[in-house]
Design an enzyme around this catalytic site. Sequence first.
Site, PDB file in Angstrom:
ATOM      1  N   HIS A   1      -2.683 -12.628   2.309  1.00 16.33           N
ATOM      2  CA  HIS A   1      -2.258 -12.732   3.709  1.00 16.33           C
ATOM      3  C   HIS A   1      -3.052 -13.763   4.533  1.00 16.33           C
ATOM      4  O   HIS A   1      -3.753 -13.402   5.480  1.00 16.33           O
ATOM      5  CB  HIS A   1      -2.245 -11.374   4.408  1.00 16.33           C
TER       6      HIS A   1
ATOM      7  N   ASP B   1       2.522  -6.898   2.374  1.00 17.41           N
ATOM      8  CA  ASP B   1       1.390  -6.115   2.883  1.00 17.41           C
ATOM      9  C   ASP B   1       1.906  -4.840   3.569  1.00 17.41           C
ATOM     10  O   ASP B   1       1.412  -4.447   4.623  1.00 17.41           O
ATOM     11  CB  ASP B   1       0.510  -6.938   3.835  1.00 17.41           C
TER      12      ASP B   1
ATOM     13  N   HIS C   1       0.881  -1.177   0.000  1.00 18.16           N
ATOM     14  CA  HIS C   1       0.000   0.000   0.000  1.00 18.16           C
ATOM     15  C   HIS C   1       0.913   1.220   0.000  1.00 18.16           C
ATOM     16  O   HIS C   1       1.587   1.474   0.999  1.00 18.16           O
ATOM     17  CB  HIS C   1      -0.860   0.036   1.260  1.00 18.16           C
TER      18      HIS C   1
HETATM   19  O1  DOR Z   1      -3.637  -4.175   8.281  1.00 18.30           O
HETATM   20  C1  DOR Z   1      -4.001  -3.828   7.154  1.00 18.30           C
HETATM   21  N1  DOR Z   1      -3.748  -2.600   6.683  1.00 18.30           N
HETATM   22  N2  DOR Z   1      -4.675  -4.700   6.403  1.00 18.30           N
HETATM   23  C2  DOR Z   1      -5.276  -4.329   5.258  1.00 18.30           C
HETATM   24  O2  DOR Z   1      -5.923  -5.146   4.646  1.00 18.30           O
HETATM   25  C3  DOR Z   1      -5.197  -2.932   4.789  1.00 18.30           C
HETATM   26  C4  DOR Z   1      -3.993  -2.290   5.331  1.00 18.30           C
HETATM   27  C5  DOR Z   1      -3.967  -0.801   5.104  1.00 18.30           C
HETATM   28  O3  DOR Z   1      -4.219  -0.375   3.970  1.00 18.30           O
HETATM   29  O4  DOR Z   1      -3.668  -0.075   6.045  1.00 18.30           O
END
Ligand code: DOR
Length: 442
Positions: free
Chosen positions: A234, A305, A64
């Site tokens: 995940h 992730d 992200h």
């Molecule tokens: O912990 C997480 N953070 N899991 C997710 O699926 C999204 C992510 C985020 O974008 O912050």
Amino acid sequence: MSTTFDLVIKGGTVVNHDGVGVRDVGISGGRIAAIGTLAAAQGGAVIDAKGLHVLPGVIDSQVHFREPGLEHKEDLESGSRGAVLGGVTAVFEMPNTKPLTTTAERLADKVARARNRMFCDFAFYVGGTRENIDDIPMLEKLEGSAGIKVFMGSSTGDLLVDDESSLDRIIGAISRRAAFHSEDEARLIERMHVRRAGDPASHPEWRDEEAAMISTRRLVRLAEKHRRRVHVLHVSTAAEMAFLAEHKDWASVEVTPHHLTLVAPECYETLGTYAQMNPPVRDERHRQAIWEGLAAGVVDVLGSDHAPHTREEKDHAYPASHSGMTGVQTLVPVMLDHVANGRLSIERFVDLTSHGPQRLFGIRGKGRIAVGYDADFTIVDLKRQETITDEQVASRAGWTPYHGKRVTGWPVGTIVRGRRVMWDGEIIGPAHGAPVGFLEGF
Ligand code: DOR
């Protein structure tokens, strides 16, 4: 051989389809041109890789990077700095930005922002929603599209599809492999009372094994009904791992370094909300099951992730604290440390981070050290000992859950399409990131 190359990587231990052995690699025009014994004089430039391992470029299939709209956490440039400092040559980035990446225009905007500004290559997932189902065949085929991503349970941002009929229509509409955040929204809502204020150790009690399992069972049922490929992001539970082992025809499996490395309750005692992510880090029984799934070949790929949030956002009292942690820069060292400890072979690491993504997602010309493929390499020193620190982290978030962790194994070079982008902790040369190509996409 009298051919000359733009670059020769000399004397490194190459890990590829052919095994593990000392070989030179000759590069021309950004592609691998020869593998074998090559004279240094044949190279315009030479990298002495003696004592180092030359791996196919590591592809991180889940990050992200927060641009547009959430640049206070990260942007495409800073996220990609972390990637190449950590030995990652390509990333698949997630659609929960602001605005959400759910249309052709927003995808094109991300591609334009990323091109020659990101240091690594990239593809962007497009968020599947109730509104864009009819556009899915078009959205899957656009330049820079990694395919469709669906949040079946809510996490950071506003993407959510939890009703049966919309999920059924989305899965019926995909032709490429689509990726899913698999937690059951109804159960998450029903169990909100399980959260204890100020206690992130209650996070895995709330988002429990059954929440993940209900959702993954439903996802696989729909995938089998439509005979479509689904990618479960995940995976964090023993139950899902056992179930997915019996449903490999249509379902592929991604796991994160966090779920393989951190463990409850210790992680919540030492890191507090900094260990909070979705799906949660769980206890040793689950961690063990994920390792067993990895050893058995049920796991196809690793995704970091990488989900950066500022310290301020993480410092809110649970459950107001944000879920997610940085990871793109630490994926390689953390997993190489598992190699050093004998938990993982270097061949399996390459299978998870290069061959695996190439195979699952039909990546064009990447993921293998083979003649004709892009000259993407992650060059590592398997013996080098380093301590991971917050100060090393290029992410705007500025922290890592591994601060203070001593590891054996370190990325020393990142080469993207024949150009050295990182060497020994320094970013060298301009950003020349380009979209990853796909056999079934663009
Ligand atoms: O912990 C997480 N953070 N899991 C997710 O699926 C999204 C992510 C985020 O974008 O912050």
